[in-house]
Motif scaffolding. Structure first.
Motif, short mmCIF file in Angstrom:
data_model
loop_
_atom_site.label_atom_id
_atom_site.label_comp_id
_atom_site.label_asym_id
_atom_site.label_seq_id
_atom_site.Cartn_x
_atom_site.Cartn_y
_atom_site.Cartn_z
N LEU A 111 33.31 41.80 39.89
CA LEU A 111 33.59 41.51 38.48
C LEU A 111 33.82 40.02 38.28
N PRO A 112 33.22 39.42 37.25
CA PRO A 112 33.45 38.00 36.99
C PRO A 112 34.87 37.70 36.56
N ARG A 113 35.56 38.73 36.04
CA ARG A 113 36.96 38.63 35.67
C ARG A 113 37.61 39.96 35.99
N PRO A 114 38.79 39.97 36.62
CA PRO A 114 39.40 41.25 37.01
C PRO A 114 39.74 42.12 35.80
N LEU A 115 39.83 43.42 36.06
CA LEU A 115 40.27 44.35 35.03
C LEU A 115 41.70 44.05 34.62
N ASP A 116 42.02 44.37 33.37
CA ASP A 116 43.41 44.33 32.94
C ASP A 116 44.18 45.42 33.68
N PRO A 117 45.43 45.17 34.02
CA PRO A 117 46.17 46.14 34.83
C PRO A 117 46.44 47.45 34.08
N VAL A 118 46.50 48.53 34.84
CA VAL A 118 46.95 49.81 34.30
C VAL A 118 48.47 49.75 34.18
N LEU A 119 49.01 50.22 33.07
CA LEU A 119 50.44 50.07 32.80
C LEU A 119 51.17 51.41 32.82
N HIS A 120 52.40 51.39 33.30
CA HIS A 120 53.26 52.57 33.26
C HIS A 120 53.58 52.88 31.80
N PRO A 121 53.45 54.13 31.36
CA PRO A 121 53.66 54.44 29.94
C PRO A 121 55.09 54.23 29.47
N GLY A 122 56.04 54.27 30.41
CA GLY A 122 57.44 54.09 30.02
C GLY A 122 57.87 52.64 30.03
N SER A 180 41.30 49.66 44.79
CA SER A 180 40.61 48.84 45.77
C SER A 180 39.71 47.79 45.13
N THR A 181 39.57 46.66 45.83
CA THR A 181 38.59 45.64 45.45
C THR A 181 37.57 45.42 46.57
N GLU A 182 37.56 46.31 47.56
CA GLU A 182 36.54 46.24 48.61
C GLU A 182 35.18 46.64 48.04
N ARG A 183 34.14 45.92 48.44
CA ARG A 183 32.81 46.18 47.88
C ARG A 183 32.24 47.52 48.34
N GLU A 184 32.45 47.88 49.59
CA GLU A 184 31.91 49.13 50.13
C GLU A 184 33.06 49.99 50.66
N ILE A 185 33.03 51.25 50.29
CA ILE A 185 34.04 52.21 50.73
C ILE A 185 33.33 53.37 51.41
N LEU A 229 38.14 57.08 35.33
CA LEU A 229 38.89 56.24 36.27
C LEU A 229 37.97 55.60 37.32
N ASN A 230 38.46 54.51 37.92
CA ASN A 230 37.65 53.71 38.84
C ASN A 230 37.11 54.53 40.01
N HIS A 231 37.96 55.38 40.60
CA HIS A 231 37.53 56.11 41.80
C HIS A 231 36.42 57.12 41.47
N VAL A 232 36.42 57.64 40.25
CA VAL A 232 35.37 58.58 39.85
C VAL A 232 34.04 57.85 39.72
N LEU A 233 34.06 56.70 39.06
CA LEU A 233 32.84 55.91 38.90
C LEU A 233 32.33 55.43 40.26
N LEU A 234 33.27 55.10 41.14
CA LEU A 234 32.91 54.71 42.52
C LEU A 234 32.09 55.79 43.20
N HIS A 235 32.58 57.04 43.16
CA HIS A 235 31.89 58.15 43.83
C HIS A 235 30.49 58.36 43.28
N ILE A 272 32.34 48.17 42.15
CA ILE A 272 32.01 47.01 41.32
C ILE A 272 33.20 46.09 41.12
N ASN A 273 34.42 46.56 41.38
CA ASN A 273 35.58 45.68 41.25
C ASN A 273 35.46 44.44 42.12
N ALA A 274 34.70 44.54 43.22
CA ALA A 274 34.54 43.40 44.12
C ALA A 274 33.72 42.28 43.49
#
Length: 453
Positions: A25-36, A60-65, A232-238, A21-23
């Protein structure tokens, strides 16, 4: 057939790609940040705990994987899963609504969780990993990863939330049957577990604590990685294999949903059923209503804040923008253990914030009553988690009865309750109560949210 009850696809119709679904989205996700550093996370940062293929899918932002063929070979043991028209339930409710449910309880583990456990195990094996650590709430995810580990020759270590460890001995036995080690969390095996026990010796545990223990253990050895069952994104993707199949099956039925319903803890089964349909809507297709159902005792979407937070209690994980009750929040020990998580998947949180998803919540007793009503009509005893989706579907069907409107309702029956009969025994004996969270505990947990510029 106009009176069909189930819609079955043969193996040749098993999807060859997952939908991302990242392909769309009407607006991209906010970035994941390094905790440090609080800078956007890099693939190298994640490589400590995830295999490269999983990291690529996460970003990934590809529609099909493409689904690897070895993964499709395992999927074919139970996929495509059936879609049912709940005709007997419709009759019992005297509703003009048409109710369909995608039944994921036909997998070897009895839930939707193997849809991501199998590919995650495959990618780890492909990279030469020997051991995977993880957490589990009610045990469906731990069971699924144990199953996947046995299929790909991997050692599996599962930290199971202590209240569920005690409630669900058969889930533990299932994991151990497939060779996994199952440890009650918080435990004495990790520094994060020992720290929790030092402060709260009687802690019932939480998914946030169990994640901390699993991540800590994974980071200690080069031959070990960590796997997550939701969020996480990859889990929802699967999991989108669910909705992709449902699209084909509803086409067989000559129907299309007006609303899609799923229970939400971390968000994987809801995304699995909903995202392929939402993707069509985002690309200019038909309008649909999406309802995400959570427990009132852990109301992340309905009561949480949309903010950057840690995915675990010990603050070992990256910072993600999500609806959260605070990473230190420990939900009460209600029986839908798979829904006891302080945060919600970033993709679902983002789409809820944008107004594409409507969240709601129900109490434990109402959900068990709905599950029993469904079982008497349809012959399947749902898992306590799935009862939340059942409850919402019944509520929407009853609204149709009152209005006379014939809507098409699709929900994900994400697993059976055959390992959860003690919960039903307690409910029928009047021993279950509607548990509530302490608002001061949530306030304290939210006060500890990280300050992000």
């Amino acid at each position: 057939m106009s009176d069909s009850v189930k819609y079955l696809l043969d193996e040749q119709h098993l999807p060859r790609t997952w939908y991302n679904i990242n392909a769309d989205l009407p607006r991209p996700l906010d970035p994941v940040l390094h905790p440090g550093t609080q800078q956007p996370i890099t693939p190298d940062d994640l490589a400590v705990i995830f295999p490269r293929a999983v990291i690529e899918q996460e970003m990934s932002t590809e529609r099909e994987i493409e689904i690897p063929e070895p993964v499709r070979e395992v999927y074919r043991q139970w996929r495509p899963s059936p879609l049912y028209r709940a005709r007997r339930l419709e009759k019992a409710l005297n509703t003009p609504a048409k109710i369909y449910y995608k039944y994921e309880g036909v997998s070897p583990a009895g839930s939707h969780k193997p849809n991501t456990a199998i590919p995650q195990a495959f990618y780890n094996k492909q990279e030469g990993v020997k051991r995977i650590t993880t957490e589990t709430g009610a045990g469906q995810w731990g069971s699924s990863l144990a199953l996947a580990g046995s299929m790909f020759g991997l050692e599996i270590v599962v930290y199971m939330v202590k209240v569920s460890f005690n409630h669900k001995p058969y889930r533990r036995a299932f994991m151990e049957t497939f060779g996994a080690q199952c440890i009650a969390s918080p435990s004495e095996t990790t520094a994060s577990g020992r720290a929790i026990l030092a402060e709260h010796p009687d802690s019932t545990g939480s998914l946030g604590i169990a994640i901390s223990e699993a991540v800590e253990l994974a980071a200690q050895r080069d031959d070990t990685k960590y796997a997550l069952g939701s969020v996480l994104n990859h889990v929802l993707l699967h999991q989108t294999v669910i909705g992709l199949e449902a699209q084909q099956q509803l086409e067989m039925a000559g129907d299309y949903p007006d609303m899609i319903i799923g229970c939400t803890g971390g968000g994987s089964n809801f995304a699995g059923i909903a995202f392929p349909f939402l993707g069509e809507k985002l690309r200019g297709g038909r309008d649909i209503e999406l309802i995400a159902v959570e427990p009132s005792a852990c109301p992340t979407l309905t009561k949480g804040l949309f903010a950057y937070d840690y995915g675990d209690t010990a603050k070992l994980t990256p910072l993600v923008k999500m609806y959260t009750l605070g990473s230190s929040f420990v939900p009460p020990g209600f029986h839908a253990g798979g829904l006891r998580y302080h945060g919600m998947a970033p993709q679902i949180s983002h789409l809820t914030k944008l107004g594409y998803i409507t969240p709601t919540s129900y109490n434990q007793l109402d959900c068990f009553a709905a599950g029993i009503q469904f079982a008497k009509a349809e012959g399947i005893v749902p898992a306590p988690e799935a009862n939340h989706a059942v409850k919402a579907a019944i509520v929407e069907a009853e609204k149709c009865r009152e209005s006379g409107e014939s809507k098409t309702i699709l929900f994900n029956l994400c697993g059976h309750g055959n390992f959860d009969m003690q919960a039903y025994t307690d409910y029928l004996a009047g021993k279950l109560k509607d548990l509530t969270y302490a608002e001061d505990e949530v306030a304290m947990a939210l006060s500890g949210l990280p300050s992000v510029a």
